[in-house]
Design a protein around this motif. Structure first.
Motif, PDB file in Angstrom:
ATOM      1  N   LYS A   1       0.805  -1.222   0.000  1.00 52.18           N
ATOM      2  CA  LYS A   1       0.000   0.000   0.000  1.00 52.18           C
ATOM      3  C   LYS A   1       0.836   1.270   0.000  1.00 52.18           C
ATOM      4  CE  LYS A   1      -4.321  -1.375   0.093  1.00 52.18           C
ATOM      5  NZ  LYS A   1      -5.314  -0.909  -0.917  1.00 52.18           N
TER       6      LYS A   1
ATOM      7  N   TRP B   1      -4.808   5.058  -0.066  1.00 54.92           N
ATOM      8  CA  TRP B   1      -6.101   5.668   0.201  1.00 54.92           C
ATOM      9  C   TRP B   1      -7.276   4.823  -0.277  1.00 54.92           C
ATOM     10  CZ3 TRP B   1      -2.221   7.720  -2.815  1.00 54.92           C
ATOM     11  CH2 TRP B   1      -2.379   7.624  -4.194  1.00 54.92           C
TER      12      TRP B   1
ATOM     13  N   CYS C   1      -9.779   2.059   2.182  1.00 52.39           N
ATOM     14  CA  CYS C   1      -9.388   2.547   3.502  1.00 52.39           C
ATOM     15  C   CYS C   1     -10.586   3.261   4.141  1.00 52.39           C
ATOM     16  CB  CYS C   1      -8.198   3.503   3.378  1.00 52.39           C
ATOM     17  SG  CYS C   1      -7.638   4.187   4.959  1.00 52.39           S
TER      18      CYS C   1
ATOM     19  N   TRP D   1      -0.660   0.083   8.237  1.00 57.72           N
ATOM     20  CA  TRP D   1      -1.643   0.690   7.323  1.00 57.72           C
ATOM     21  C   TRP D   1      -3.050   0.243   7.699  1.00 57.72           C
ATOM     22  CZ3 TRP D   1      -5.078  -1.908   4.144  1.00 57.72           C
ATOM     23  CH2 TRP D   1      -5.850  -1.099   3.301  1.00 57.72           C
TER      24      TRP D   1
ATOM     25  N   CYS E   1      -6.200   2.594   8.884  1.00 54.86           N
ATOM     26  CA  CYS E   1      -7.397   2.638   8.038  1.00 54.86           C
ATOM     27  C   CYS E   1      -8.620   2.022   8.688  1.00 54.86           C
ATOM     28  CB  CYS E   1      -7.124   1.930   6.712  1.00 54.86           C
ATOM     29  SG  CYS E   1      -6.179   2.933   5.558  1.00 54.86           S
TER      30      CYS E   1
END
Length: 450
Positions: free
Chosen positions: A136, A141, A144, A361, A365
């Motif tokens: 990612k 984005w 997410c 990540w 998210c």
């Protein structure tokens, strides 16, 4: 001899056909490269060659092989999601300018026949594509939930609504030139992308479009993208595009600084999104607010690692930006500095905000997280408290388990058959002969490479 030890370059793709992005999720549509885009990226590659591979340049990397590419010294990453096909094509075109065909790219076979690579010695530079399904770092984005919530928060803010109201006359005027596309501030990126694409490739459209309309469209698109891909908090979700690419920036600078690592030139070919986030995270938009806008095609952001002037023995980071194919690099300074920043300070001030793994990540998210949860590292006091609670629960569980095991062993001891002869209790055994029932290993997750 110059003082440039190596460089990392983040480059935006060249011109392409229209590219639609969903205003709520930023999922993209199909697009493809154009000859103009290839020419722009090739021009950027030639510019980078003259900057870093020409002995007459003040930024010449003196220890780097410049005629024939050494794939140990040069690495290339290309984003595969979103505009991925265009970005890959742009990387190819840039590398053609960076390492043009060379007749010395040849091989002598066992029968003494000399074979030159096709196209007069074309140089094939490996490109590592970064697939968002596995990594990612270049497109964090999409998929997410927290970023989608961030988009909704921006759209529902009073500032955004006031800007949309003020933009009413523009959206009314542009309606006849976008052929059914929604004329709202939420859709301003797609409006601008369509108008600018048609203006470049459609002669009839270019003749019909009223003056200043494309400039106004770009202004509202800049506002839109700047609002979504920035955050008041350096570690906030709005800066996600910068936080994931930051790990590659920092690790590459450290590799270049290490004498035992041959890396001297890293190219990251990607889309425009991380440019905006990085400019905000490094506080460059405070002195140059225009950096918060959409960079032009074939723009380049360079992080040079430079040896400090004597008697200085530290390395410094110089940041340069070139907006599109026109002009030269312009030097910009991070964190309010008026000159190059020491590499150690640069890394220290920003490394805690870098997202270094898929697990981090995923944590950033996750839906329902408060802003304070989005920090990575020691700055997150709430996370530290939670970890302390979890550790206490874990120790309590281990205490209860140990009591249970001792009770079970005692019962087994009482129930076993006793022999007629004397027995030797375990407490009389040497320490080295005690049974080893094992121990908990370190179960903490390792860093998952992007």
């Amino acid at each position: 001899m110059t003082d440039v030890l190596g460089v990392l370059v983040i480059a935006r793709n060249g011109d392409r056909t229209e590219y639609y992005q969903d205003p709520r999720t930023y999922e993209g549509s199909y697009t493809e490269s154009t000859a103009l885009g290839a020419a722009e990226s090739h021009q950027l590659g030639s510019f980078l060659r003259s900057t870093y591979m020409s002995p007459s340049s003040p930024s010449y990397i003196s220890d780097m092989k410049t005629d024939l590419v050494d794939t140990h010294e040069v690495h290339v990453h290309a984003k595969a999601g979103g505009e991925g096909t265009v970005i890959f094509d742009s990387a190819i075109a840039l590398l053609q300018g960076l390492f043009p065909p060379n007749p010395a790219n040849k091989i002598v076979l066992a029968n003494e026949t000399t074979v030159v690579a096709p196209l007069g010695g074309y140089q094939y530079v490996p490109i590592e594509t970064v697939e968002p399904g596995n990594d990612k770092s270049l497109e964090p984005w999409t998929d997410c939930p927290a970023f989608e919530q961030h988009i909704s928060n921006v759209y529902s803010s009073s500032e955004f609504k006031a800007t949309e109201k003020a933009a009413g006359p523009f959206f009314g005027a542009v309606r006849d030139y976008v052929f059914g596309r929604p004329t709202t501030l939420e859709n301003s990126w797609n409006i601008y992308d369509y108008i600018s694409t048609e203006l470049s490739h459609n002669k009839t459209f270019a003749h019909r479009l009223p003056p200043t309309l494309v400039e106004q469209a770009r202004g509202f698109a800049n506002y839109h993208e700047n609002a979504l891909f920035s955050d008041k908090d350096v570690g906030g979700i709005g800066n996600l595009a910068g936080r994931t690419i930051l790990h590659t920036i920092l690790s590459s600078l450290q590799r270049i600084a290490f004498n035992g690592d041959p890396l001297q030139f890293l190219l990251i070919e990607t889309s425009y999104h991380p440019f905006i986030s990085l400019f905000h995270m490094l506080e460059m938009t405070k002195e140059n607010p225009e950096l918060g806008g959409i960079p032009n095609y074939a723009s380049a952001l360079a992080f040079e690692l430079r040896r400090g002037p004597a008697p200085e023995d530290r390395d410094f980071v110089r940041i340069k930006f070139k907006n599109g194919t026109n002009g030269d690099f312009e030097i910009h300074h991070a964190f309010g500095h008026k000159t190059d920043i020491a590499a150690t300070e640069f890394i220290y001030r920003i490394e805690n905000y870098a997202i270094t793994s898929q697990k981090q990540w995923a944590a950033a998210c996750s839906s329902g997280l408060e802003d304070d949860w989005l920090h990575i590292g020691s700055k997150n006091a709430i996370s530290s408290t939670v970890f302390a609670i979890l550790a206490a629960v874990f120790l309590l569980g281990m205490f209860v388990l140990s009591k249970f095991v001792k009770s079970a062993r005692a019962k087994a001891q009482n129930a076993r058959i006793r022999l007629a002869d004397d027995e030797v209790s375990q407490s009389d055994l040497p320490q080295s002969q005690y049974p080893n029932y094992g121990a908990l290993s370190n179960v903490g997750p390792g860093i998952v490479p992007f």
